[in-house]
Design a protein around this motif. Structure first.
Motif, PDB file in Angstrom:
ATOM      1  N   GLU A  43      -0.741 -28.377 -20.016  1.00  0.00           N
ATOM      2  CA  GLU A  43      -0.681 -28.806 -18.612  1.00  0.00           C
ATOM      3  C   GLU A  43      -2.042 -29.216 -18.066  1.00  0.00           C
ATOM      4  O   GLU A  43      -2.174 -30.254 -17.405  1.00  0.00           O
ATOM      5  N   HIS A  44      -3.068 -28.412 -18.356  1.00  0.00           N
ATOM      6  CA  HIS A  44      -4.378 -28.642 -17.735  1.00  0.00           C
ATOM      7  C   HIS A  44      -5.421 -29.198 -18.701  1.00  0.00           C
ATOM      8  O   HIS A  44      -6.457 -29.709 -18.253  1.00  0.00           O
ATOM      9  N   GLY A  45      -5.186 -29.082 -20.001  1.00  0.00           N
ATOM     10  CA  GLY A  45      -6.183 -29.466 -20.987  1.00  0.00           C
ATOM     11  C   GLY A  45      -6.967 -28.257 -21.452  1.00  0.00           C
ATOM     12  O   GLY A  45      -7.145 -27.277 -20.706  1.00  0.00           O
ATOM     13  N   PHE A  46      -7.452 -28.323 -22.678  1.00  0.00           N
ATOM     14  CA  PHE A  46      -8.191 -27.194 -23.250  1.00  0.00           C
ATOM     15  C   PHE A  46      -9.446 -26.891 -22.447  1.00  0.00           C
ATOM     16  O   PHE A  46      -9.731 -25.730 -22.111  1.00  0.00           O
ATOM     17  N   GLN A  47     -10.226 -27.918 -22.127  1.00  0.00           N
ATOM     18  CA  GLN A  47     -11.491 -27.696 -21.432  1.00  0.00           C
ATOM     19  C   GLN A  47     -11.284 -27.139 -20.033  1.00  0.00           C
ATOM     20  O   GLN A  47     -12.019 -26.252 -19.593  1.00  0.00           O
ATOM     21  N   ALA A  48     -10.293 -27.665 -19.317  1.00  0.00           N
ATOM     22  CA  ALA A  48     -10.096 -27.266 -17.921  1.00  0.00           C
ATOM     23  C   ALA A  48      -9.429 -25.899 -17.775  1.00  0.00           C
ATOM     24  O   ALA A  48      -9.590 -25.234 -16.741  1.00  0.00           O
ATOM     25  N   THR A  49      -8.690 -25.473 -18.766  1.00  0.00           N
ATOM     26  CA  THR A  49      -7.990 -24.186 -18.681  1.00  0.00           C
ATOM     27  C   THR A  49      -8.982 -23.034 -18.789  1.00  0.00           C
ATOM     28  O   THR A  49      -9.866 -23.031 -19.642  1.00  0.00           O
ATOM     29  N   THR A  50      -8.824 -22.056 -17.932  1.00  0.00           N
ATOM     30  CA  THR A  50      -9.681 -20.875 -17.973  1.00  0.00           C
ATOM     31  C   THR A  50      -8.927 -19.708 -18.602  1.00  0.00           C
ATOM     32  O   THR A  50      -7.688 -19.694 -18.658  1.00  0.00           O
ATOM     33  N   ILE A  51      -9.685 -18.742 -19.056  1.00  0.00           N
ATOM     34  CA  ILE A  51      -9.074 -17.534 -19.605  1.00  0.00           C
ATOM     35  C   ILE A  51      -8.249 -16.835 -18.535  1.00  0.00           C
ATOM     36  O   ILE A  51      -7.168 -16.297 -18.813  1.00  0.00           O
ATOM     37  N   GLU A  52      -8.734 -16.884 -17.299  1.00  0.00           N
ATOM     38  CA  GLU A  52      -7.983 -16.264 -16.189  1.00  0.00           C
ATOM     39  C   GLU A  52      -6.619 -16.921 -16.017  1.00  0.00           C
ATOM     40  O   GLU A  52      -5.617 -16.226 -15.742  1.00  0.00           O
ATOM     41  N   GLN A  53      -6.537 -18.242 -16.174  1.00  0.00           N
ATOM     42  CA  GLN A  53      -5.248 -18.922 -16.042  1.00  0.00           C
ATOM     43  C   GLN A  53      -4.291 -18.513 -17.151  1.00  0.00           C
ATOM     44  O   GLN A  53      -3.092 -18.316 -16.905  1.00  0.00           O
ATOM     45  N   VAL A  54      -4.805 -18.379 -18.354  1.00  0.00           N
ATOM     46  CA  VAL A  54      -3.967 -17.939 -19.474  1.00  0.00           C
ATOM     47  C   VAL A  54      -3.445 -16.528 -19.213  1.00  0.00           C
ATOM     48  O   VAL A  54      -2.253 -16.249 -19.387  1.00  0.00           O
ATOM     49  N   CYS A  55      -4.327 -15.653 -18.765  1.00  0.00           N
ATOM     50  CA  CYS A  55      -3.928 -14.270 -18.492  1.00  0.00           C
ATOM     51  C   CYS A  55      -2.883 -14.205 -17.385  1.00  0.00           C
ATOM     52  O   CYS A  55      -1.908 -13.437 -17.474  1.00  0.00           O
ATOM     53  N   ALA A  56      -3.072 -15.018 -16.343  1.00  0.00           N
ATOM     54  CA  ALA A  56      -2.123 -15.017 -15.231  1.00  0.00           C
ATOM     55  C   ALA A  56      -0.743 -15.477 -15.696  1.00  0.00           C
ATOM     56  O   ALA A  56       0.281 -14.895 -15.308  1.00  0.00           O
TER      57      ALA A  56
END
Length: 207
Positions: free
Chosen positions: A26-39
């Protein structure tokens, strides 16, 4: 480590991997944060770091999981072909299938490849994972072409590289112009000719 924690760990890891694939697509590897993955996964950063040391390691775990699933799926499809019906055309028919969810994976892996091209350390690590996948594909090609009575006249690893390039290049064009070039169309059109050019009929009884 408490017994309950040990049992939960595979579930936690699997949830993080699913969440990462969705977020990266959805957001791209670079733009995705670890916090977004955790959420998305419903876990804390602590849970993330108990399973992965970095976002790059998380991607590589996804890569290996996807590779293993792909090899298992292709092996099962080809193994299901009766020996007396195993031809290059039947092989191509199976390996050219493109699952609907492959688009998300294509988006994720393409962006990480660009990241690796810019980062020598990431490139080196990705190359090791690529090599393991190619080895599996090369073994499968050699085995199943052998079942069809054919032997390769080129290096199996080189052929695996070519087939991956055809697959990925074809998908890039298909996802841009899906109406003109359905996914898998280029492989279906040209793979039989490629395999005919790089194989020869094995002598009867040649093991």
């Amino acid at each position: 480590m408490p017994k309950g924690t040990t049992k939960r760990r595979p579930r936690t890891r699997a949830a993080l991997l699913r969440a990462a694939l969705a977020a990266f697509a959805e957001h791209g590897f670079q733009a995705t944060t670890i916090e977004q993955v955790c959420a998305r996964a419903g876990y804390t950063r602590g849970a993330f770091y108990s399973n992965f040391s970095s976002k790059e390691e998380l991607f590589l775990a996804l890569f290996d999981e996807h590779s293993e699933q792909t090899v298992r799926r292709l092996t099962a499809l080809v193994d299901a072909i009766p020996a007396d019906d195993l031809t290059v055309e039947r092989l191509v028919e199976q390996v050219c299938r493109v699952e609907p969810d492959e688009r998300d994976w294509y988006l994720v892996t393409t962006e990480f490849t660009l990241h690796a091209i810019r980062d020598p350390q990431a490139a080196w690590v990705l190359a090791q994972h690529d090599a393991r996948l190619r080895a599996e594909l090369a073994r499968g090609l050699t085995t199943h072409l052998g079942r069809a009575g054919l032997a390769l006249t080129v290096d199996a690893d080189d052929l695996a590289r070519l087939l991956i390039a055809l697959r990925e290049g074809g998908l890039a064009q298909s996802y841009v112009e899906p109406d003109r070039l359905p996914p898998g169309a280029l492989e279906r059109r040209f793979l039989p000719r490629i395999l005919a050019a790089v194989t020869e009929r094995r002598p009867p009884g040649d093991g």
